[in-house]
Design a protein around this motif. Sequence first.
Motif, mmCIF file in Angstrom:
data_model
loop_
_atom_site.group_PDB
_atom_site.id
_atom_site.type_symbol
_atom_site.label_atom_id
_atom_site.label_comp_id
_atom_site.label_asym_id
_atom_site.label_seq_id
_atom_site.Cartn_x
_atom_site.Cartn_y
_atom_site.Cartn_z
ATOM 1 N N ASN A 1 17.536 -30.468 -26.799
ATOM 2 C CA ASN A 1 16.463 -29.582 -26.343
ATOM 3 C C ASN A 1 16.234 -28.423 -27.304
ATOM 4 O OD1 ASN A 1 16.844 -29.751 -22.680
ATOM 5 N ND2 ASN A 1 16.226 -31.278 -24.173
ATOM 6 N N SER A 2 17.327 -27.868 -27.841
ATOM 7 C CA SER A 2 17.170 -26.710 -28.734
ATOM 8 C C SER A 2 16.477 -27.132 -30.034
ATOM 9 C CB SER A 2 18.524 -26.058 -29.006
ATOM 10 O OG SER A 2 19.489 -27.031 -29.303
ATOM 11 N N LEU B 1 10.768 -25.734 -23.026
ATOM 12 C CA LEU B 1 12.171 -25.978 -23.366
ATOM 13 C C LEU B 1 12.948 -24.668 -23.422
ATOM 14 C CD1 LEU B 1 11.537 -28.692 -26.039
ATOM 15 C CD2 LEU B 1 13.070 -28.990 -24.071
ATOM 16 N N LEU B 2 12.342 -23.681 -24.051
ATOM 17 C CA LEU B 2 13.053 -22.407 -24.196
ATOM 18 C C LEU B 2 13.156 -21.651 -22.877
ATOM 19 C CD1 LEU B 2 11.642 -21.234 -27.634
ATOM 20 C CD2 LEU B 2 13.899 -22.193 -27.132
ATOM 21 N N ALA B 3 12.317 -22.015 -21.919
ATOM 22 C CA ALA B 3 12.399 -21.374 -20.604
ATOM 23 C C ALA B 3 13.509 -21.996 -19.753
ATOM 24 C CB ALA B 3 11.065 -21.490 -19.873
ATOM 25 N N THR C 1 20.123 -22.352 -20.668
ATOM 26 C CA THR C 1 20.626 -21.332 -21.593
ATOM 27 C C THR C 1 20.746 -21.955 -22.967
ATOM 28 O OG1 THR C 1 22.942 -21.948 -21.350
ATOM 29 C CG2 THR C 1 22.073 -20.375 -19.755
ATOM 30 N N GLY C 2 20.981 -21.124 -23.961
ATOM 31 C CA GLY C 2 21.170 -21.629 -25.311
ATOM 32 C C GLY C 2 22.257 -22.688 -25.390
ATOM 33 N N PHE D 1 18.246 -18.378 -17.234
ATOM 34 C CA PHE D 1 19.259 -19.237 -16.612
ATOM 35 C C PHE D 1 18.981 -19.437 -15.124
ATOM 36 C CE2 PHE D 1 24.175 -19.997 -16.494
ATOM 37 C CZ PHE D 1 23.942 -21.352 -16.367
ATOM 38 N N ALA D 2 17.744 -19.797 -14.836
ATOM 39 C CA ALA D 2 17.372 -20.055 -13.448
ATOM 40 C C ALA D 2 16.290 -21.129 -13.437
ATOM 41 C CB ALA D 2 16.846 -18.793 -12.781
ATOM 42 N N PHE D 3 16.361 -21.996 -12.456
ATOM 43 C CA PHE D 3 15.298 -22.977 -12.308
ATOM 44 C C PHE D 3 14.035 -22.275 -11.833
ATOM 45 C CE2 PHE D 3 19.124 -25.496 -12.236
ATOM 46 C CZ PHE D 3 18.784 -26.487 -13.143
ATOM 47 N N ALA D 4 12.917 -22.931 -12.090
ATOM 48 C CA ALA D 4 11.636 -22.318 -11.747
ATOM 49 C C ALA D 4 11.476 -22.223 -10.236
ATOM 50 C CB ALA D 4 10.502 -23.138 -12.344
#
Lengths: 338, 711
Positions: free
Chosen positions: A74-75, A94-96, A99-100, A237-240
């Motif tokens: 993904n990164s 992807l960036l949303a 976490t990294g 670090f949270a789902f939408a």
Amino acid sequence: MRAFEYVRAASVAEAVGALRDDDEAQFLGGGTNLVDLLRLGVARRGRLVDVSGLPLDTVQDGPDGLRIGAAVRNSDLAAHPAVRRDYPALSQALLAGATGQLRNMATTAGNLLQRTRCLYFQDVTKPCNKRVPGSGCPARQGVHRDLAVLGTSEACIATHPSDMAVALAALDATVLTTGPAGDRTLALDDFHRLPGDEPDRDTVLQHGELVTAVQLPPPSPLSSSSVYRKVRDRASFAFAVGSVAAGLVVDGGTVVDVALAFGAVAHRPWRARVAEAALRGGPATAAAFGAALDRELAAATPLPDNAFKVPLIRAVAVAELSRLAGLGTDGGRTEDGA
Amino acid sequence: MTGTVAAPSTEQTAEQTGGRTSAPAHRVEGREKVTGRAHYAYEYPVDEVAYAWAVCADVPHGRVRHVDVDAAMGLPGVLAVLWHGNAPRMASTGDAMQDQLQSDRVHFRGEVVAVVVATTAEQAREVAGLVRVDYATEPHRSVLTEDDPSLYRPEQLNAGIPTTSEMGDPDAAFERSEVRVDEVYRTPGLHNNAMEPHATTAVWTDDRVTLWDSNQGSTPVRDAVCQVFELPRDRVRVVSTHVGGGFGSKGTPRPQVVLAVLAARHVGRPVRMALTRQQMFALVGYRTPTIQRVRLGADRTGRLQVIDHRAVVQTATHQEFAEQVGVATRVMYAARHRRTDHHVAVLDVPIPSWMRAPGECPGMYALESAMDELAVRLGMDPVELRIRNEPATDPERGTPFSSRNLVACLRRGADLVGWADRDPRPRSRREGEWWIGTGVASSTYPAYASPASASATAHPDGGYTVRVNATDIGTGARTALLVLAAEALGAARDRVRILIGDSDLPEAGVAGGSMGTASWGWAVTKVCAALRAELEDRFPDGPAEDLTVQASTEEDLQDRADVTRQAFGAQFATVRVSDVTGEIRLDRMVGVFAAGRIVNPVTARSQFLGGMTMGVGMALLEEGVMDAAFGDYANHDLATYHVPVNADIRDIHVEWIDEHDEQVNPMGTKGIGEIGIVGAAAAVANAVHHATGIRVRSLPVHLEDVASWAR
């Protein structure tokens, strides 16, 4: 957690072969969801076939568009220059997500195939039709703030948790698979299912069918304009709670083309085709956007604690379409604020 | 710059405190921790160790009829399956957390009903999921309401605090008041989630048992094990060298302590047992949800006539924990007519317990929200309203404050955030799609101390060893004690070794009530001063052999004057709220505290900002969602129970003011572990109101509560 066998597939054929006669085997990508589910007892497998090392980890820019290998992290995908330039909604989505650290592990196919985070699905001490078909769905009467308002069924109100998939849905991606029955190409929109009375099936994949790539059509003004906006309780670090992927092409105040998809509101990324059809050829105004959204969202079946998702999605979609149309976030009253 | 936390300015700090802050000290054990060499309870190298895993009730109320031990014993690696049907009867400490496998009753969903012991942790976990438990289920009630039929007024609150207080005629005074606030505030169940889950490694050697355990005080753990297993103190040793947080949830033993000791004795091998993150939500104690009615009455000049604060909390059916929600209200503001009162509902829920600032934290959310509402109704600045109601003495006890610098904190904070330029009108400032608001709240926490003993040894080589059974739960206690010891000895810090975290050391209280440094530091200061005097007196050239002295503060504590000892603070929050989505983001937070002497600015700052961060979580994120049908907190992991992440905490500024207080203890410290969370949620919620004009009286504030489309 149940003891399982772990094997690393050396080729696509070997991976597919490994699952052909083994109902208890499953492909393993980055493991960012499956390993959790194994620990929780939600997933119980006799064998994991690691496909993260297969040569499916490249992004190829060609005349047919962008071909994204299933094992691309993904990164890496978020940072790919062609993605950032031609399909910005995908990079933003992807960036949303996560976490990294998780994005460094998670793969394209794994992201598509992650399971719902519905509390009942993840708790093996409680009923869940998706985990144990026929056991019931406590979410309707129980905790459902984060769950679906569109395309639900009596059996299930789970949401698909991916951000990436919402952008892919808006971008008309297709999913390439191979399996015992041969190769298939599926529109992303057809890849994930609505729950119906088989909520245990998230996608149309058959057992042993391996996702090999995701294909994006060649870049267009629509794809280059695309944006992704994620609404969440926590800043990272949270789902939408809800999300919108949108693309818009306007000429002389008229909508030439539009793409719109919603996340965290349904069992699959929700491509808003009703709204798109209402908008195409019409005026690019906040009022028209709102009216189109109302038509799309008329199909919503909200519950008491997630009813707010309907006005939320409407507001976000209108704001993003307005922004793309150069109207500002609230019909022209203010400039860009985010 | 966003995304960073303001760096500590130690220079400024030393200046502010008139040089009384010691030079900053980095953590003594920092290198060990960051290189992974620091052993936590589950990690001590032990040979032949087996693993225990809890089987937890999946019914909220009822009885265990049977556990199918035979079937489980046939599975790979299984050494034992213990439940009340085959576990030995053990003595009770009176604390239900220690009554493990002693009854067939299920009091709450998630209670331990059996333990599987196996050769590996994975085997134990797998079998724990497979063991068949036969329950007789009974009806349950698990949701707190203000009219619950079981509500009662407890004899006393947590920590022996009186249940009620009343002065004057609050009802009549409220009716007479010119400006009134009468509102109900709600907080949800809040869950302790220390980074290190509760864990114990238990090793029996003949008739002695050693525990490596994660706790906030190894003495109470040792004492509990002695009681339950009926052992003399010299046969139980509890070592807790490093502890990864507690927040109160490790103040007394949690179920894994007794279960690990029991399992190790049963299988004749060392046993490790850790709780999972999911299990922690039911087994380690959490902050009760609260329903609080606050009535404030003032005259038109803003002088409070009446403060009336009544709280409803919950407890479990088999153990009372009555959180002292109204306790801070008793010391905060002047008013002739006042009342605080508490009622408890008895529900089929996990046992609530201590969580950072029990009482003060939820209570001050309600009181400080109500103060904000009063300021709005008065058309008065909320900082000014608080200053105007500053009491000269403790408003309920009448005693003087040993020191009280709330006003100084409010003024300093107001200066830092440019409060004077604030437009008080709600929904008055907008940047792009974002509504901006600022809010203020006061903080307070008592300056407790408990008796402690310590010993100090001077070595012939000029070095020193200081011993006290303190516990460093990540706060920097070990480092602060080293600073105090070196100071009292007049020795360089690198010549002093400090030994803590072992029940064989001189006895001292727990890391709780923000009194660690006060209690342990007092004993350390006393014993080190005594050793120094002894050396100067008898061995001016240094001792020829080890010289050890001992001291206890028991009598010193009894001799203290009757004053009110309390730390204070002021918190200011700036938030923005999206007009499109309702999302709430914290832009900045400023906390100014008056907490006596600050021993070590480096770790002190972490304590304050950690508390403030937790308060931000309380305001905007943290929410144990009780599932009425199942009787458990449904979101029992950190993916679904949200605490703030770095992106939520952009800019936190912490300061403390110079405060000399000789009536708290010889060091002049007041304790800083908890005050940072107190008032923080109210400051944020008040800022949300200022931003949006919407007053949300139930935490956490959700985006759908304040979004423009939700109006």
